[in-house]
Write a protein that holds these residues in place. Structure first.
Motif, PDB file in Angstrom:
ATOM      1  N   GLN A  59      26.120  62.554  24.527  1.00  0.00           N
ATOM      2  CA  GLN A  59      24.777  61.996  24.633  1.00  0.00           C
ATOM      3  C   GLN A  59      23.735  63.007  24.139  1.00  0.00           C
ATOM      4  O   GLN A  59      22.771  62.644  23.442  1.00  0.00           O
ATOM      5  CB  GLN A  59      24.494  61.607  26.084  1.00  0.00           C
ATOM      6  CG  GLN A  59      23.143  60.920  26.287  1.00  0.00           C
ATOM      7  CD  GLN A  59      22.957  60.446  27.718  1.00  0.00           C
ATOM      8  OE1 GLN A  59      23.783  60.700  28.594  1.00  0.00           O
ATOM      9  NE2 GLN A  59      21.869  59.739  27.965  1.00  0.00           N
ATOM     10  N   GLN A  73      23.111  56.045  27.069  1.00  0.00           N
ATOM     11  CA  GLN A  73      23.453  55.424  28.347  1.00  0.00           C
ATOM     12  C   GLN A  73      22.386  54.414  28.725  1.00  0.00           C
ATOM     13  O   GLN A  73      21.188  54.708  28.692  1.00  0.00           O
ATOM     14  CB  GLN A  73      23.583  56.467  29.462  1.00  0.00           C
ATOM     15  CG  GLN A  73      24.087  55.872  30.777  1.00  0.00           C
ATOM     16  CD  GLN A  73      24.213  56.917  31.874  1.00  0.00           C
ATOM     17  OE1 GLN A  73      23.414  57.849  31.957  1.00  0.00           O
ATOM     18  NE2 GLN A  73      25.223  56.755  32.725  1.00  0.00           N
ATOM     19  N   LYS A 130      24.167  51.732  33.403  1.00  0.00           N
ATOM     20  CA  LYS A 130      24.809  53.055  33.352  1.00  0.00           C
ATOM     21  C   LYS A 130      26.011  53.092  32.409  1.00  0.00           C
ATOM     22  O   LYS A 130      26.776  54.068  32.424  1.00  0.00           O
ATOM     23  CB  LYS A 130      25.241  53.526  34.758  1.00  0.00           C
ATOM     24  CG  LYS A 130      24.099  53.597  35.767  1.00  0.00           C
ATOM     25  CD  LYS A 130      22.978  54.514  35.304  1.00  0.00           C
ATOM     26  CE  LYS A 130      21.869  54.591  36.344  1.00  0.00           C
ATOM     27  NZ  LYS A 130      20.740  55.444  35.865  1.00  0.00           N
ATOM     28  N   TYR A 140      27.847  53.335  28.655  1.00  0.00           N
ATOM     29  CA  TYR A 140      27.595  54.126  27.454  1.00  0.00           C
ATOM     30  C   TYR A 140      27.916  53.279  26.216  1.00  0.00           C
ATOM     31  O   TYR A 140      28.839  52.475  26.216  1.00  0.00           O
ATOM     32  CB  TYR A 140      28.465  55.386  27.447  1.00  0.00           C
ATOM     33  CG  TYR A 140      28.134  56.362  28.554  1.00  0.00           C
ATOM     34  CD1 TYR A 140      27.255  57.433  28.347  1.00  0.00           C
ATOM     35  CD2 TYR A 140      28.713  56.224  29.822  1.00  0.00           C
ATOM     36  CE1 TYR A 140      26.960  58.325  29.363  1.00  0.00           C
ATOM     37  CE2 TYR A 140      28.420  57.116  30.840  1.00  0.00           C
ATOM     38  CZ  TYR A 140      27.539  58.162  30.603  1.00  0.00           C
ATOM     39  OH  TYR A 140      27.249  59.048  31.621  1.00  0.00           O
TER      40      TYR A 140
END
Length: 272
Positions: free
Chosen positions: A71, A78, A83, A85
């Motif tokens: 990230q 995200q 939550k 990805y």
């Protein structure tokens, strides 16, 4: 004698791996696990932390650290609500860069021509570029009255079936980023005009598996589009069939989508 009428009726999470070259002499476990997560994103548009930990057979804390680094470098994002990805801008940029070096039009042209001849309508392949869709391959329908090729054109994604099929693969957070204002540009009087309306339409597209457009990008034109499954993380492609509005009714959408899905799979297998 062959009919001139359009044929509208449609007659596991394992690792994706490169060709086996043997285990490196000095393997780096963390690099390998990070690359395996990237490959996992090629198979699934979104992954949860638990998915990542199970896929790698590591503790959740280890998977979290790997995802946090990906990230940080922009390879994943995200969703702040779910939550989960999903591919980030760096991964999408790499995928698009590789894709631009491939003769996509040459590779998919036979499939598009066969599909166009079967439907007797024009078909297009498009790629998502920000909030726009760019048409990178096409085959015009064989009839005198047909939708003209949009090859090379760029249009607002929310005004086309191709673009909406692609936008439906993004998260709500991505949609908010692409469309920060509630009011949206309208190409025609039938274009979706608000972000709220777009989100509702995208929710329906995710459920039914295909997008439709009725005079949203051009008066007198209707179209159906489906996403193209590829193994390239972050590369978003879609396939559409476009027809004069009087030749494509809502009762035909599902049958057209079935034919598009079949062709999209063939294209996805070809371009990887």
């Amino acid at each position: 004698m062959q009919s001139d009428e359009p044929i509208w009726s449609a007659g596991d999470g394992s690792d994706a791996a490169a060709p086996d070259r043997g285990v490196p002499q000095y393997p780096i476990g963390s690099v390998d696990r990070a690359l395996r997560l990237i490959l996992l994103l090629a198979e699934q548009p979104r992954i949860r932390l638990t998915d990542a930990a199970k896929h790698l057979d590591v503790a959740s804390s280890t998977a979290h650290r790997l995802l946090a680094m990906l990230q940080y470098r922009g390879f994943v994002r995200q969703d702040p609500v779910s939550k989960t990805y999903y591919p980030g801008p760096a991964l999408m940029s790499v995928g698009s860069s590789v894709l631009n070096r491939i003769d996509i039009e040459g590779a998919v042209k036979p499939v598009l021509v066969r599909l166009s001849e079967r439907l007797k309508e024009s078909v297009h392949l498009g790629i998502l570029e920000g909030a726009n869709v760019r048409f990178i391959a096409a085959a015009e329908g064989p009839t005198a009255v047909r939708v003209a090729s949009r090859l090379g054109r760029t249009m607002p994604a929310h005004c086309t079936s191709t673009g909406k099929a692609l936008l439906a693969r993004l998260s709500d957070a991505d949609i908010a980023h692409l469309y920060p204002d509630e009011e949206l540009e309208q190409v025609t009087a039938h274009s979706v005009g608000t972000r709220t309306g777009l989100r509702l339409e995208l929710s329906s597209i995710r459920q039914q598996g295909y997008a439709v457009n009725r005079e949203g990008s051009e008066d007198g034109v209707a179209s159906v589009a489906v996403p193209i499954p590829t193994r390239a993380p972050g590369v978003l492609l879609a396939l559409n069939a476009a027809a004069p509005i009087h030749r494509l009714s809502s009762s035909q959408y599902r049958a057209v989508a079935a034919l598009l899905i079949e062709a999209a799979k063939e294209i996805g297998d070809q371009i990887g």
